[in-house]
Design a protein around this motif. Structure first.
Motif, PDB file in Angstrom:
ATOM      1  N   LEU A   1     -66.398  60.091  22.017  1.00 17.48           N
ATOM      2  CA  LEU A   1     -65.586  60.695  20.961  1.00 17.48           C
ATOM      3  C   LEU A   1     -65.854  60.041  19.616  1.00 17.48           C
ATOM      4  O   LEU A   1     -66.026  60.728  18.608  1.00 17.48           O
ATOM      5  N   ALA A   2     -65.916  58.716  19.590  1.00 16.37           N
ATOM      6  CA  ALA A   2     -66.179  58.000  18.336  1.00 16.37           C
ATOM      7  C   ALA A   2     -67.506  58.455  17.734  1.00 16.37           C
ATOM      8  O   ALA A   2     -67.600  58.697  16.529  1.00 16.37           O
ATOM      9  N   ALA A   3     -68.522  58.604  18.575  1.00 19.44           N
ATOM     10  CA  ALA A   3     -69.828  59.053  18.086  1.00 19.44           C
ATOM     11  C   ALA A   3     -69.744  60.489  17.574  1.00 19.44           C
ATOM     12  O   ALA A   3     -70.314  60.812  16.527  1.00 19.44           O
ATOM     13  N   GLY A   4     -69.034  61.354  18.282  1.00 17.20           N
ATOM     14  CA  GLY A   4     -68.917  62.754  17.886  1.00 17.20           C
ATOM     15  C   GLY A   4     -68.137  62.952  16.606  1.00 17.20           C
ATOM     16  O   GLY A   4     -68.390  63.873  15.842  1.00 17.20           O
TER      17      GLY A   4
ATOM     18  N   ASP B   1     -67.849  60.467  14.350  1.00 15.47           N
ATOM     19  CA  ASP B   1     -68.492  59.572  13.383  1.00 15.47           C
ATOM     20  C   ASP B   1     -67.503  58.556  12.808  1.00 15.47           C
ATOM     21  O   ASP B   1     -67.394  58.384  11.595  1.00 15.47           O
ATOM     22  N   ILE B   2     -66.739  57.921  13.718  1.00 20.61           N
ATOM     23  CA  ILE B   2     -65.895  56.793  13.346  1.00 20.61           C
ATOM     24  C   ILE B   2     -66.238  55.636  14.280  1.00 20.61           C
ATOM     25  O   ILE B   2     -66.852  55.842  15.324  1.00 20.61           O
ATOM     26  N   THR B   3     -65.852  54.453  13.888  1.00 22.57           N
ATOM     27  CA  THR B   3     -66.169  53.297  14.720  1.00 22.57           C
ATOM     28  C   THR B   3     -65.262  53.280  15.947  1.00 22.57           C
ATOM     29  O   THR B   3     -64.115  53.750  15.889  1.00 22.57           O
TER      30      THR B   3
ATOM     31  N   THR C   1     -60.461  63.765   9.754  1.00 25.98           N
ATOM     32  CA  THR C   1     -60.706  63.066  11.011  1.00 25.98           C
ATOM     33  C   THR C   1     -60.005  63.774  12.159  1.00 25.98           C
ATOM     34  O   THR C   1     -60.590  63.975  13.235  1.00 25.98           O
ATOM     35  N   LEU C   2     -58.763  64.183  11.952  1.00 23.23           N
ATOM     36  CA  LEU C   2     -58.021  64.902  12.979  1.00 23.23           C
ATOM     37  C   LEU C   2     -58.732  66.210  13.329  1.00 23.23           C
ATOM     38  O   LEU C   2     -58.840  66.575  14.511  1.00 23.23           O
ATOM     39  N   SER C   3     -59.244  66.901  12.332  1.00 20.84           N
ATOM     40  CA  SER C   3     -59.980  68.149  12.569  1.00 20.84           C
ATOM     41  C   SER C   3     -61.224  67.909  13.408  1.00 20.84           C
ATOM     42  O   SER C   3     -61.516  68.677  14.337  1.00 20.84           O
ATOM     43  N   LYS C   4     -61.956  66.845  13.113  1.00 18.73           N
ATOM     44  CA  LYS C   4     -63.164  66.531  13.880  1.00 18.73           C
ATOM     45  C   LYS C   4     -62.822  66.178  15.328  1.00 18.73           C
ATOM     46  O   LYS C   4     -63.517  66.583  16.255  1.00 18.73           O
ATOM     47  N   ILE C   5     -61.740  65.403  15.513  1.00 17.49           N
ATOM     48  CA  ILE C   5     -61.311  65.050  16.864  1.00 17.49           C
ATOM     49  C   ILE C   5     -60.967  66.319  17.647  1.00 17.49           C
ATOM     50  O   ILE C   5     -61.400  66.491  18.794  1.00 17.49           O
ATOM     51  N   CYS C   6     -60.225  67.220  17.016  1.00 18.21           N
ATOM     52  CA  CYS C   6     -59.856  68.472  17.680  1.00 18.21           C
ATOM     53  C   CYS C   6     -61.080  69.328  17.988  1.00 18.21           C
ATOM     54  O   CYS C   6     -61.145  69.969  19.042  1.00 18.21           O
ATOM     55  N   GLU C   7     -62.045  69.317  17.093  1.00 19.28           N
ATOM     56  CA  GLU C   7     -63.274  70.079  17.326  1.00 19.28           C
ATOM     57  C   GLU C   7     -64.030  69.526  18.529  1.00 19.28           C
ATOM     58  O   GLU C   7     -64.436  70.272  19.420  1.00 19.28           O
TER      59      GLU C   7
END
Length: 73
Positions: free
Chosen positions: A20-23, A25-27, A46-52
């Protein structure tokens, strides 16, 4: 209080924190802070990317839990 249910969603989706962190793009360290509820906030981006990445809704990850302390009337 806002409860973070990210661990549950990760298990449901069979995705590791590292993936998930890689997808997103957070540490991994920043993701850990979010997962443990120690984050003071989260950017909508960031929340949007996590949901995606997890194919979920923000409500699957974040939940409002009322404070159980008795009111002082």
């Amino acid at each position: 209080m806002i409860q973070v249910n990210l661990d549950r969603v990760l298990v449901d989706r069979k995705i590791t924190s590292k993936m998930l962190a890689a997808g997103v793009d957070i540490t991994p360290a920043n993701l850990s802070i979010l997962k443990t509820g120690k984050a003071k906030g989260i950017r909508f981006e960031t929340l949007s990317k996590i949901c995606e990445v997890l194919d979920c809704q923000p409500g699957d990850i974040l939940e409002y839990v009322p404070d159980e302390r008795p009111s002082q009337d």
